[in-house]
Scaffold this motif. Sequence first.
Motif, PDB file in Angstrom:
ATOM      1  N   PHE A   1       2.446   0.574 -15.245  1.00 21.10           N
ATOM      2  CA  PHE A   1       1.894   1.643 -14.417  1.00 21.10           C
ATOM      3  C   PHE A   1       1.118   2.578 -15.330  1.00 21.10           C
ATOM      4  O   PHE A   1       1.550   2.866 -16.438  1.00 21.10           O
ATOM      5  CB  PHE A   1       3.017   2.452 -13.768  1.00 21.10           C
ATOM      6  CG  PHE A   1       3.682   1.781 -12.611  1.00 21.10           C
ATOM      7  CD1 PHE A   1       4.483   0.682 -12.812  1.00 21.10           C
ATOM      8  CD2 PHE A   1       3.521   2.264 -11.319  1.00 21.10           C
ATOM      9  CE1 PHE A   1       5.121   0.062 -11.752  1.00 21.10           C
ATOM     10  CE2 PHE A   1       4.142   1.645 -10.254  1.00 21.10           C
ATOM     11  CZ  PHE A   1       4.943   0.540 -10.471  1.00 21.10           C
TER      12      PHE A   1
ATOM     13  N   SER B   1      -1.263   3.912 -10.773  1.00 24.52           N
ATOM     14  CA  SER B   1      -1.158   2.660 -10.030  1.00 24.52           C
ATOM     15  C   SER B   1      -0.896   1.540 -11.031  1.00 24.52           C
ATOM     16  O   SER B   1      -0.783   1.790 -12.232  1.00 24.52           O
ATOM     17  CB  SER B   1      -2.423   2.415  -9.214  1.00 24.52           C
ATOM     18  OG  SER B   1      -3.536   2.496 -10.055  1.00 24.52           O
TER      19      SER B   1
ATOM     20  N   TRP C   1       2.123   4.829  -1.270  1.00 23.73           N
ATOM     21  CA  TRP C   1       1.715   6.067  -1.936  1.00 23.73           C
ATOM     22  C   TRP C   1       2.921   6.982  -2.008  1.00 23.73           C
ATOM     23  O   TRP C   1       3.752   6.976  -1.119  1.00 23.73           O
ATOM     24  CB  TRP C   1       0.635   6.810  -1.131  1.00 23.73           C
ATOM     25  CG  TRP C   1      -0.687   6.132  -1.054  1.00 23.73           C
ATOM     26  CD1 TRP C   1      -0.936   4.901  -0.540  1.00 23.73           C
ATOM     27  CD2 TRP C   1      -1.939   6.655  -1.486  1.00 23.73           C
ATOM     28  NE1 TRP C   1      -2.256   4.617  -0.626  1.00 23.73           N
ATOM     29  CE2 TRP C   1      -2.914   5.683  -1.195  1.00 23.73           C
ATOM     30  CE3 TRP C   1      -2.329   7.861  -2.082  1.00 23.73           C
ATOM     31  CZ2 TRP C   1      -4.255   5.871  -1.493  1.00 23.73           C
ATOM     32  CZ3 TRP C   1      -3.660   8.057  -2.367  1.00 23.73           C
ATOM     33  CH2 TRP C   1      -4.626   7.066  -2.086  1.00 23.73           C
TER      34      TRP C   1
ATOM     35  N   LEU D   1       1.949   8.311  -7.107  1.00 23.37           N
ATOM     36  CA  LEU D   1       1.622   6.885  -7.117  1.00 23.37           C
ATOM     37  C   LEU D   1       0.625   6.631  -6.007  1.00 23.37           C
ATOM     38  O   LEU D   1       0.692   7.245  -4.938  1.00 23.37           O
ATOM     39  CB  LEU D   1       2.885   6.048  -6.856  1.00 23.37           C
ATOM     40  CG  LEU D   1       3.907   5.987  -7.975  1.00 23.37           C
ATOM     41  CD1 LEU D   1       5.194   5.376  -7.464  1.00 23.37           C
ATOM     42  CD2 LEU D   1       3.373   5.192  -9.148  1.00 23.37           C
ATOM     43  N   GLU D   2      -0.323   5.733  -6.254  1.00 21.55           N
ATOM     44  CA  GLU D   2      -1.252   5.423  -5.177  1.00 21.55           C
ATOM     45  C   GLU D   2      -1.519   3.926  -5.129  1.00 21.55           C
ATOM     46  O   GLU D   2      -1.494   3.232  -6.140  1.00 21.55           O
ATOM     47  CB  GLU D   2      -2.549   6.204  -5.354  1.00 21.55           C
ATOM     48  CG  GLU D   2      -3.270   5.953  -6.662  1.00 21.55           C
ATOM     49  CD  GLU D   2      -4.578   6.707  -6.698  1.00 21.55           C
ATOM     50  OE1 GLU D   2      -4.521   7.942  -6.744  1.00 21.55           O
ATOM     51  OE2 GLU D   2      -5.635   6.059  -6.659  1.00 21.55           O
ATOM     52  N   ARG D   3      -1.737   3.444  -3.936  1.00 23.27           N
ATOM     53  CA  ARG D   3      -2.146   2.061  -3.689  1.00 23.27           C
ATOM     54  C   ARG D   3      -1.300   1.055  -4.476  1.00 23.27           C
ATOM     55  O   ARG D   3      -1.836   0.236  -5.204  1.00 23.27           O
ATOM     56  CB  ARG D   3      -3.621   1.893  -4.044  1.00 23.27           C
ATOM     57  CG  ARG D   3      -4.539   2.572  -3.048  1.00 23.27           C
ATOM     58  CD  ARG D   3      -5.960   2.524  -3.521  1.00 23.27           C
ATOM     59  NE  ARG D   3      -6.133   3.291  -4.736  1.00 23.27           N
ATOM     60  CZ  ARG D   3      -6.902   2.927  -5.767  1.00 23.27           C
ATOM     61  NH1 ARG D   3      -7.567   1.807  -5.738  1.00 23.27           N
ATOM     62  NH2 ARG D   3      -7.001   3.697  -6.822  1.00 23.27           N
ATOM     63  N   ILE D   4      -0.012   1.131  -4.326  1.00 20.22           N
ATOM     64  CA  ILE D   4       0.827   0.150  -5.002  1.00 20.22           C
ATOM     65  C   ILE D   4       1.020  -1.045  -4.073  1.00 20.22           C
ATOM     66  O   ILE D   4       1.558  -0.911  -2.975  1.00 20.22           O
ATOM     67  CB  ILE D   4       2.209   0.748  -5.348  1.00 20.22           C
ATOM     68  CG1 ILE D   4       2.064   2.035  -6.133  1.00 20.22           C
ATOM     69  CG2 ILE D   4       3.045  -0.261  -6.106  1.00 20.22           C
ATOM     70  CD1 ILE D   4       1.535   1.885  -7.511  1.00 20.22           C
TER      71      ILE D   4
ATOM     72  N   ARG E   1      -2.145   5.957 -15.108  1.00 25.80           N
ATOM     73  CA  ARG E   1      -3.158   6.673 -14.347  1.00 25.80           C
ATOM     74  C   ARG E   1      -4.520   6.148 -14.753  1.00 25.80           C
ATOM     75  O   ARG E   1      -4.852   6.113 -15.932  1.00 25.80           O
ATOM     76  CB  ARG E   1      -3.092   8.159 -14.679  1.00 25.80           C
ATOM     77  CG  ARG E   1      -1.851   8.814 -14.186  1.00 25.80           C
ATOM     78  CD  ARG E   1      -1.698  10.181 -14.832  1.00 25.80           C
ATOM     79  NE  ARG E   1      -0.490  10.803 -14.304  1.00 25.80           N
ATOM     80  CZ  ARG E   1      -0.467  11.487 -13.166  1.00 25.80           C
ATOM     81  NH1 ARG E   1      -1.574  11.664 -12.475  1.00 25.80           N
ATOM     82  NH2 ARG E   1       0.660  11.993 -12.736  1.00 25.80           N
TER      83      ARG E   1
ATOM     84  N   THR F   1      -1.649  -1.085 -13.531  1.00 22.93           N
ATOM     85  CA  THR F   1      -2.817  -1.386 -14.355  1.00 22.93           C
ATOM     86  C   THR F   1      -2.724  -2.763 -14.996  1.00 22.93           C
ATOM     87  O   THR F   1      -3.745  -3.325 -15.371  1.00 22.93           O
ATOM     88  CB  THR F   1      -2.976  -0.342 -15.471  1.00 22.93           C
ATOM     89  OG1 THR F   1      -1.734  -0.223 -16.159  1.00 22.93           O
ATOM     90  CG2 THR F   1      -3.351   1.008 -14.880  1.00 22.93           C
TER      91      THR F   1
ATOM     92  N   ASP G   1       0.817  -1.213   0.000  1.00 25.35           N
ATOM     93  CA  ASP G   1       0.000   0.000   0.000  1.00 25.35           C
ATOM     94  C   ASP G   1       0.854   1.269   0.000  1.00 25.35           C
ATOM     95  O   ASP G   1       0.728   2.124   0.865  1.00 25.35           O
ATOM     96  CB  ASP G   1      -0.931  -0.012   1.231  1.00 25.35           C
ATOM     97  CG  ASP G   1      -2.045   1.019   1.054  1.00 25.35           C
ATOM     98  OD1 ASP G   1      -2.418   1.280  -0.110  1.00 25.35           O
ATOM     99  OD2 ASP G   1      -2.495   1.572   2.068  1.00 25.35           O
TER     100      ASP G   1
END
Lengths: 276, 273
Positions: free
Chosen positions: A214, A230, A10, A19-22, A216, A232, A8
């Motif tokens: 990665f 994140s 960010w 970056l979010e929720r990796i 958006r 994809t 998780d």
Amino acid sequence: MTQISVRDVWKEYGEQVVLERINLEIAPRSFVALVGPSGCGKTTFLRMLLSQEVPTRGDILIDGVPISPEPGPDRGVVFQRYSVFPHLTVLGNVLLGAELKGGGVLGRLFGTARRQAKEEAAKLLDAVGLSHALDKYPAQLSGGMQQRLALAQALIAKPKVLLLDEPFGALDPGIRGDVHKLMRKLWHEHPMSVVMVTHDLSEAFHLGTRVIAFDRRRNLPEERLRYGASITNDIEVWPRRVAGNPGFGKDPNPPRRDDPATVDGQPDRDDPADAA
Amino acid sequence: MRLINRRPDRTSWMLLAALPFVAVLIAYALGSAVRLAENPSDKLLPGLTSFVDAIDRMAFTPDKRTGDILLWLDTGTSLMRLAAGIAIAAAGGLLVGLAAGLLPYVRATLAPFVTVVSMVPPLAVLPILFIMVGLGEASKITLIVVGVLPCLIRDLMLKIDDLPRQQLIKAQTLGANSWTIAIRVVLPQILPRLIDSIRLNLGPAWLFLISAEAIASESGLGYRIFLVRRYLAMDVILPYVAWITLLCFLMDLGLRVLQRRAFPWFEDARAGS
């Protein structure tokens, strides 16, 4: 064996969410290629693995232990440029790794220790095909040779994880092919995981065991600031590659060009005599 | 052909390079001849013979009063002061520049202070130096240090900033600590840049030296030209100026050669980055 866990994570710069929720588990001995459009944060992610940047939230663990907040010898790196030291010869650049590690206050080795380190460095340089250029300075080398040198230099520190930031991006296509071959060989021979950022999809699939994209998910102008990229896509490369086993999954006797088509390695001939 | 594409060949290049020097010499000779024709004892633009006399008197004949050969005495003391000043400034600049360039805590402490100090006109503090450390050698050397050191520190800090960040990261991944990064990665790359910096600061260093010598001294190149100024002794002043220029040029050349010999990697690395 080196398991990398990303939990998780960010990364934000002020208002900007990059970056979010990796969330990611990287199996030991993987070769992970990170791809994505420019500005999607893949290099930021690599920098966090390197501890050049610190995640705003979340944890990165290697073998269950949070990584140190500064770069260290457990994680080696090759950048696109400036990975080698211009004031040292080719041999000196590789030797430096051994000297910084075991050279004490002076950062230098003497006598037997130095001779051993020199031999080890020379062996690594031989493996990357630079044994003819030991006394040259990096500025006298071509781009491809500099990147091979950077690889040898990173490997002498015996990192658990090797991080590559578009390492072959600036090379000519022909040279890139050679360096790819070398890179795959080094991955087979050295007990390490590799994480590579690249913008070249074919390179990613050519080298990796796993390709992670990665991007958006929300990219409208008014969303761009508050929504980061994140993961994809997470693609296992097929046929599988297995570290340390370059022949894995390959037919030892591949059919030649004019051979009849085969199924399961058996000649598939519509010869009535066979059917009988 | 366009003018920007026309290049002189080697011979014309050398002729062109010599042209301004020759022009100045000719202009001087003409002026001197005109003035001397009018007044044979003119002192402002002395002729060749006066120069030969003066050079012989200053450089080859012992002084009647002291027995010293004045030019060599002056050159020796001046160069000693200059060398001491530059050596102290270089060592201090290297030490402080390296610490402030690498360690953010040291930088936070020193960078603003050094910036402000470098704005103080060094000649303005010369009286303070005379009062505090006296009129001897120390004040002259200190003036050179005060004038040159802040520039060297600031320059080296900028040069360290210019080193690619990747190198410091890379060194850390090879197991270096702050100290080994300083001595194995940064110092060797900063030394040739320090030589560049010293070369640029040679001019100011001479300026401070000659000023200090002109104001309070008993020997030295600057002392001498300001002394003989009282007698309008252009025949001494001009050779002294030429000699100082030559010394300065040789020092610059020497530093350049040292840089090339001691750091053979530097020229290529600089061209490549």
